[in-house]
Design a protein around this motif. Structure first.
Motif, short mmCIF file in Angstrom:
data_model
loop_
_atom_site.label_atom_id
_atom_site.label_comp_id
_atom_site.label_asym_id
_atom_site.label_seq_id
_atom_site.Cartn_x
_atom_site.Cartn_y
_atom_site.Cartn_z
N ALA A 1 -3.24 0.42 -3.65
CA ALA A 1 -2.82 -0.86 -3.08
C ALA A 1 -2.71 -1.86 -4.22
O ALA A 1 -3.54 -1.86 -5.14
CB ALA A 1 -3.81 -1.35 -2.04
N VAL A 2 -1.69 -2.68 -4.18
CA VAL A 2 -1.50 -3.75 -5.15
C VAL A 2 -1.50 -5.07 -4.37
O VAL A 2 -0.85 -5.17 -3.33
CB VAL A 2 -0.19 -3.59 -5.94
CG1 VAL A 2 0.00 -4.74 -6.92
CG2 VAL A 2 -0.17 -2.26 -6.68
N TYR A 3 -2.25 -6.04 -4.88
CA TYR A 3 -2.27 -7.32 -4.18
C TYR A 3 -2.40 -8.47 -5.16
O TYR A 3 -2.78 -8.29 -6.31
CB TYR A 3 -3.40 -7.36 -3.15
CG TYR A 3 -4.81 -7.33 -3.69
CD1 TYR A 3 -5.44 -8.50 -4.12
CD2 TYR A 3 -5.54 -6.13 -3.74
CE1 TYR A 3 -6.74 -8.48 -4.59
CE2 TYR A 3 -6.84 -6.10 -4.22
CZ TYR A 3 -7.43 -7.27 -4.64
OH TYR A 3 -8.72 -7.25 -5.12
N ARG A 4 -2.06 -9.66 -4.67
CA ARG A 4 -2.34 -10.89 -5.39
C ARG A 4 -2.79 -11.95 -4.39
O ARG A 4 -2.30 -12.00 -3.26
CB ARG A 4 -1.15 -11.34 -6.23
CG ARG A 4 0.06 -11.77 -5.48
CD ARG A 4 1.02 -12.51 -6.44
NE ARG A 4 1.99 -11.65 -7.08
CZ ARG A 4 2.19 -11.62 -8.39
NH1 ARG A 4 1.47 -12.37 -9.19
NH2 ARG A 4 3.11 -10.84 -8.91
N ASP A 5 -3.75 -12.75 -4.81
CA ASP A 5 -4.30 -13.82 -3.97
C ASP A 5 -3.81 -15.17 -4.48
O ASP A 5 -3.86 -15.45 -5.69
CB ASP A 5 -5.83 -13.80 -4.00
CG ASP A 5 -6.41 -12.60 -3.28
OD1 ASP A 5 -5.66 -11.95 -2.53
OD2 ASP A 5 -7.61 -12.31 -3.47
N THR A 6 -3.34 -16.00 -3.56
CA THR A 6 -2.84 -17.33 -3.90
C THR A 6 -3.60 -18.37 -3.10
O THR A 6 -3.66 -18.29 -1.88
CB THR A 6 -1.34 -17.44 -3.60
OG1 THR A 6 -0.64 -16.40 -4.29
CG2 THR A 6 -0.79 -18.79 -4.03
N ARG A 7 -4.18 -19.33 -3.80
CA ARG A 7 -4.92 -20.40 -3.14
C ARG A 7 -4.07 -21.66 -3.06
O ARG A 7 -3.34 -21.99 -4.00
CB ARG A 7 -6.22 -20.70 -3.88
CG ARG A 7 -7.27 -19.62 -3.76
CD ARG A 7 -8.53 -20.03 -4.50
NE ARG A 7 -9.57 -19.03 -4.40
CZ ARG A 7 -10.49 -19.01 -3.44
NH1 ARG A 7 -10.49 -19.94 -2.51
NH2 ARG A 7 -11.41 -18.06 -3.40
N PHE B 1 0.84 -1.19 0.00
CA PHE B 1 0.00 0.00 0.00
C PHE B 1 0.88 1.24 0.00
O PHE B 1 1.96 1.26 0.61
CB PHE B 1 -0.89 -0.02 1.25
CG PHE B 1 -1.65 1.26 1.51
CD1 PHE B 1 -2.92 1.45 0.97
CD2 PHE B 1 -1.10 2.27 2.29
CE1 PHE B 1 -3.61 2.61 1.22
CE2 PHE B 1 -1.79 3.44 2.54
CZ PHE B 1 -3.06 3.61 2.00
N ALA B 2 0.42 2.28 -0.67
CA ALA B 2 1.15 3.55 -0.66
C ALA B 2 0.17 4.72 -0.74
O ALA B 2 -0.82 4.67 -1.49
CB ALA B 2 2.13 3.63 -1.82
N ARG B 3 0.42 5.75 0.05
CA ARG B 3 -0.29 7.01 -0.08
C ARG B 3 0.25 7.74 -1.31
O ARG B 3 1.45 7.72 -1.58
CB ARG B 3 -0.08 7.88 1.15
CG ARG B 3 -0.73 7.35 2.41
CD ARG B 3 -2.24 7.38 2.37
NE ARG B 3 -2.80 8.69 2.16
CZ ARG B 3 -4.11 8.94 2.06
NH1 ARG B 3 -4.96 7.94 2.11
NH2 ARG B 3 -4.54 10.15 1.88
#
Length: 594
Positions: free
Chosen positions: A541-547, A454-456
């Motif tokens: 915000a940058v995200y990745r989901d891993t199952r 996350f970054a402002r």
């Protein structure tokens, strides 16, 4: 309680999910091929309960690769309005922000206005005002007042405060004064936990930011000690795997993320069960009810994802926190039932419990003598009607036709009422997730691990150069591990002083202009008009989901076709005229062909 799928070496199981509830803790241990499930009463000592569960499952902590946790403890304490040793430090003149709240009238026709502000979060005597001021651009107008700081430290020490919330005016623009005040508090009281508003909720509007940072401090006072005991107990047993927490979005986050942003702990438990329900919505829309001991939590799912809300109202506390869209009613197995002006209701202090009625009808063991002036059948019918009404109301308020959506019911009590609820809603079919009696722990098992950064930004889109955006996204993407696709979550407004609006992008934006086009399209879709401004970007915000792998679901046994039918955890009540079958991921309870 175990299951034949896991009748191999129990110690080889490398993952464990634990859902700590108000009365029971559900444990699910699994590997690629099988699982074991345990339900045991809780003692109130989370670390001791965890160790006892490990021993009962014959699991060695040092062999675990992952431990996934959720708990209802903070949410239940919040519901009870339990005071905590928390203090608030605010800019001089803003000490009453919490008590003033928003001046919106909560009940338009109530002749006596009552503020819904969560004033229990801090006692008036623990609120301290500090001289010093920034303007709206973050420029310092007056330095912090050393005398006010010294007086506040003396007050904190005298009141034995354990957690301090710091919320200074315009700290989200320039955190310098908050950081300086935190340094002074930390030097004088190193054992006190500190929550800073520019870190917890870096956005404008003082009331909302005050509530957010106070909630974080309240959670620190309530949960830091028991979670520290859990970490110590695990370390003593050689645990070297990854500790993950279920958060309010129905995903898993790291222990470090949970420490930095405690609000994710609040709705993690109901969101885990909502995840189990949402996993049944791959082919459409599902409305779900998780009915446990004390309450029933309602949620939606679409395309395998739970319905989300960008703001949450948890136990009456407004949080600017993206979370699963959950609504609760007071209905559960231990709720007592009595007569009222509109018939049977579950809001009484004396009378038989819903569990007693279920036992009298053979759906639970240990039935006592039924002596109430109303029948157990009437109690079950009243519970089903109440749940059906609540689900219909919840769905229609979200533009979902409950007659066209799939219905999913789970929880230990829910599995015993599923057919009754479906019938009360005029439906012929209801879905139940695997192991419906441990839906929260199953949802944890099925949840994706989220890695995010996350970054402002705090820039107008016209001032955001492509080079600066590229450099920022490179940095954020580099902090996201895992194997899932990258997702970009932006917080924007038409102008800086307006409310933020979320924007989710599945592809990396190349420029501020491209973000502006996507924002304008989203704004029109939401409000029907063009945005009244060029666009202001608060954060990215940058995200990745891993199952991870999930073991196969157990086959139904060869026992009775109706009545109580056992599953991996919990039993499903299948009445006459209904039949139970299973798919690869769920149970299907439907009326038999007539």
């Amino acid at each position: 309680m175990g299951h034949p799928l896991a009748c191999r070496d129990r110690r080889s199981m490398s993952r464990l999910a634990v859902d700590f509830g108000a009365r029971f803790a559900d444990f699910v241990a699994w590997d690629d091929a099988g699982l074991r499930i345990l339900k045991r009463p809780v003692s109130g000592d989370m670390a001791a309960d965890l160790v006892a569960g490990l021993e009962a499952l014959e699991l060695e902590a040092e062999r675990l690769q992952e431990l996934r946790l959720v708990t209802t403890a903070p949410l239940n304490a919040l519901l009870a309005r339990r005071p905590m040793p928390v203090a608030l430090l605010s800019t001089r003149g803003f000490g009453d922000t919490l008590r003033l709240g928003r001046q919106n009238r909560a009940a338009l026709y109530d002749p006596v206005a009552r503020s819904p502000a969560p004033v229990f979060l801090v006692a008036p005597e623990d609120s301290h005002e500090i001289g010093g001021r920034l303007d709206a651009t973050g420029a310092e107008l007056a330095p912090l007042d050393p005398a006010d700081i010294a007086a506040a430290i003396a007050g904190l020490r005298a009141r034995e405060v354990r957690a301090v919330a710091i919320c200074l005016l315009f700290a989200h623009v320039n955190p310098a004064q908050e950081l300086a005040l935190a340094e002074a508090i930390r030097a004088a009281l190193p054992e006190v936990s500190l929550s800073l508003s520019h870190q917890v909720d870096p956005a404008p509007r003082e009331y909302e930011r005050t509530v957010s940072v106070l909630s974080d401090a309240w959670l620190a006072a309530r949960m830091d000690a028991p979670l520290a005991a859990v970490r110590a107990a695990l370390a003593a047993r050689g645990f070297a795997g990854e500790l993950l927490f279920g958060d309010g979005r129905g995903v898993l986050v790291s222990d470090a993320a949970a420490r930095a942003h405690r609000a994710i702990l609040l709705s993690g438990a109901p969101a885990a069960a909502a995840r189990a329900g949402a996993d049944l919505s791959a082919d459409g829309v599902v409305i779900a009810a998780d009915i446990g001991s004390l309450s029933a939590d309602m949620s939606t799912g679409r395309g395998g994802q739970p319905g989300m809300s960008e703001t949450g109202l948890l136990a009456g506390v407004p949080l600017r926190e993206a979370c699963t869209d959950i609504e609760s009613i007071a209905l559960g197995g231990t709720r007592r039932v009595g007569t009222g002006p509109r018939g049977l209701n579950f809001d009484v202090d004396e009378g038989p419990r819903l569990d007693d009625a279920l036992a009298a009808l053979g759906r639970l063991p240990d039935a006592g003598v039924w002596s109430a002036p109303f029948s157990p059948e009437a109690v079950v019918a009243a519970a089903a009607d109440r749940m059906a009404y609540a689900l219909t109301r919840y769905a229609t308020r979200r533009n979902i036709d409950p007659g066209r959506a799939s219905l999913a019911v789970m929880g230990g009590t829910g599995a015993l009422l599923a057919a009754d609820i479906a019938a009360a809603m005029g439906l012929e079919r209801v879905l139940l997730p695997r192991a419906p009696g441990a839906s929260g722990a199953i949802g944890l098992m099925q949840a994706a691990r989220r890695s995010e950064a996350f970054a402002r930004v705090d820039l107008g889109l016209e001032a955001l150069s492509a080079e600066a955006l590229d450099a920022l996204l490179d940095r954020l993407e580099g902090a996201c591990d895992g194997s899932g696709p990258l997702v970009y979550a932006l917080s924007l407004a038409a102008r800086r002083q307006m409310h933020a609006m979320p924007l989710i992008l599945g592809a990396r934006p190349a420029s501020g202009a491209e973000i502006g086009e996507a924002f304008a399209a989203g704004f029109r879709a939401e409000f029907g008009i063009a945005p009244p401004g060029p666009g202001y970007l608060f954060s990215i915000a940058v995200y990745r989901d891993t199952r991870g792998p999930v073991p196969p679901m157990a086959e139904l046994g060869d026992g009775a076709a109706t009545g109580l039918i056992a599953t991996e955890a919990g039993a499903i009540w299948c009445p006459e005229g209904w039949r139970l079958s299973r798919t690869d991921t769920a149970y299907r309870l439907e009326r038999s062909a007539r």
